[in-house]
Enzyme design. Structure first.
Site, PDB file in Angstrom:
ATOM      1  CB  SER A 108      -0.928   0.015   1.220  1.00 20.06           C
ATOM      2  OG  SER A 108      -0.182   0.010   2.424  1.00 20.06           O
ATOM      3  CB  CYS A 109       4.339   2.034   0.971  1.00 23.20           C
ATOM      4  SG  CYS A 109       5.438   0.970   0.021  1.00 23.20           S
ATOM      5  CE1 TYR A 136       9.274  -3.453   0.044  1.00 25.93           C
ATOM      6  CE2 TYR A 136       7.384  -2.083   0.619  1.00 25.93           C
ATOM      7  CZ  TYR A 136       7.938  -3.334   0.392  1.00 25.93           C
ATOM      8  OH  TYR A 136       7.155  -4.453   0.500  1.00 25.93           O
ATOM      9  CE  LYS A 140       7.275  -5.088  -2.760  1.00 25.35           C
ATOM     10  NZ  LYS A 140       7.283  -6.506  -3.182  1.00 25.35           N
ATOM     11  CG  HIS A 179       5.982  -4.088   8.806  1.00 26.92           C
ATOM     12  ND1 HIS A 179       6.435  -5.162   8.063  1.00 26.92           N
ATOM     13  CD2 HIS A 179       6.055  -3.013   7.977  1.00 26.92           C
ATOM     14  CE1 HIS A 179       6.766  -4.750   6.846  1.00 26.92           C
ATOM     15  NE2 HIS A 179       6.547  -3.461   6.776  1.00 26.92           N
ATOM     16  CD1 TRP A 202       9.838   4.256  18.524  1.00 22.57           C
ATOM     17  CD2 TRP A 202      10.057   4.812  16.372  1.00 22.57           C
ATOM     18  NE1 TRP A 202      11.155   4.160  18.210  1.00 22.57           N
ATOM     19  CE2 TRP A 202      11.331   4.489  16.889  1.00 22.57           C
ATOM     20  CE3 TRP A 202       9.942   5.195  15.039  1.00 22.57           C
ATOM     21  CZ2 TRP A 202      12.487   4.540  16.115  1.00 22.57           C
ATOM     22  CZ3 TRP A 202      11.088   5.239  14.259  1.00 22.57           C
ATOM     23  CH2 TRP A 202      12.353   4.924  14.801  1.00 22.57           C
TER      24      TRP A 202
END
Length: 321
Positions: A108-109, A136, A140, A179, A202
């Site tokens: 989805s990135c 990345y 993709k 992740h 985070w």
């Protein structure tokens, strides 16, 4: 007697690849797998030799170098190089050796950081990507365009699916390079065991994320792979052929952490370190295209997290890091 299809699952030891293998074991196919030591997918000559020798009918291209925000920020060169090489080598060798069907697994990135929510397939290449994982994402996107280009020029039937954030058995539980779900699950489990009174997370906890159990992802992959070509083309376009895979529902990172605390039995305080990056403010997939093709997710988030935690506990001594 008709020969059973020979199906190559690239990345069969990874989270998605292993889930695809588990589901293919119940079908009338011969599953072909290779470890990295047996076949380095970054090595073009080795990949070509493998396809020339094996007579593959279908490919699930689930092999990739993956990681969370920290890993993407730390190793951008490895993320773009290895992913570009893997997909280019496998897709080209599949074409050269007459493989009829291939399914490429993206992410989805690929969509812009500020893409309208929920993110539809049409959002691809419309604006700037999220900087923390741009290398990345570009790799993709190249994989999608490789499939589309071989389809367009050579009439191949190579398809692409874009999963939302995945989790489940065989995930990577490295404390920094994983992740969000495996990283938090492991930290909260260890904090519960130690009796820690506080766990710092985070970011602000405000970003919204969608999560899909890997067994649902594997089921969606097999569903899309086995759609007849006319049906697939009816719901896609020649230069916009990828399909989103997700639940169509999201939650905040804070809500996720609270659910994971419940699942792992951690009863201490959750705090949020706002000096750390949040990433995109929201990532929710528009899954209407996949729904129209007859598939939807079936595993709820809490049930899926309990399944993931159960697997983690059973495999804690050997868990992949």
């Amino acid at each position: 007697m008709q020969q059973r299809p020979r199906v190559f699952v690239a990345g069969h030891r990874g989270m998605v690849g292993s889930a695809i293998v588990r589901q293919l074991e119940h079908r009338e196919v011969d599953i072909i797998v290779r470890t990295r030591d047996q076949l380095d997918l970054v090595d073009q000559a080795a990949v070509q030799g493998f396809f020339a020798a094996e007579g593959i009918d279908q490919v699930y291209l689930a092999s990739a170098k993956v990681g969370g925000i920290h890993a993407n920020n730390t190793y951008p060169a490895e993320f773009i190089y290895q992913n570009l090489m893997i997909e280019a080598n496998v897709i080209h060798a599949a074409h050269i050796n007459g493989v009829a069907q291939l399914l490429f697994l993206g992410s989805s990135c690929i969509y812009p950081r500020e893409a309208p929510q929920p993110m539809s397939e049409q959002a691809l290449l419309t604006a700037t990507l999220e900087p923390t994982n741009e290398p990345y994402a570009i790799a993709k996107i190249a994989g999608i365009k490789l499939c589309e280009s071989y389809n367009r020029q050579y009439g191949r039937d190579y398809r692409s699916v874009m999963p939302t954030n995945l989790y489940g058995p065989h995930d990577n539980y490295h404390p920094e390079n994983s992740h969000v779900i495996p990283a938090l699950l492991r930290r909260l489990h260890e904090a519960a065991v130690r009796g820690d009174q506080e766990v710092a997370i985070w970011g602000s906890g405000k970003p919204m994320r969608e999560f899909l159990h890997v067994d649902d992802m594997a089921a969606a992959c097999i569903h899309v792979m086995n759609l007849d070509e006319a049906t697939y083309k009816q719901h896609t376009k020649p230069m916009l052929s990828h399909i989103n895979v997700g639940t169509g529902e999201d939650c905040s990172i804070r809500e996720l952490a609270e659910t994971l605390a419940k699942v792992t039995g951690y009863s201490g305080r959750l705090t949020f370190d706002t000096s750390k990056p949040d990433g995109p403010p929201r990532k929710l997939m528009d899954v209407s295209r996949l729904t129209s093709l007859g598939w939807k997710a079936s595993v709820s988030l809490e049930d899926g997290l309990r399944n993931a935690y159960g697997w983690f506990l059973e495999n804690e001594s050997t868990v992949r890091v």
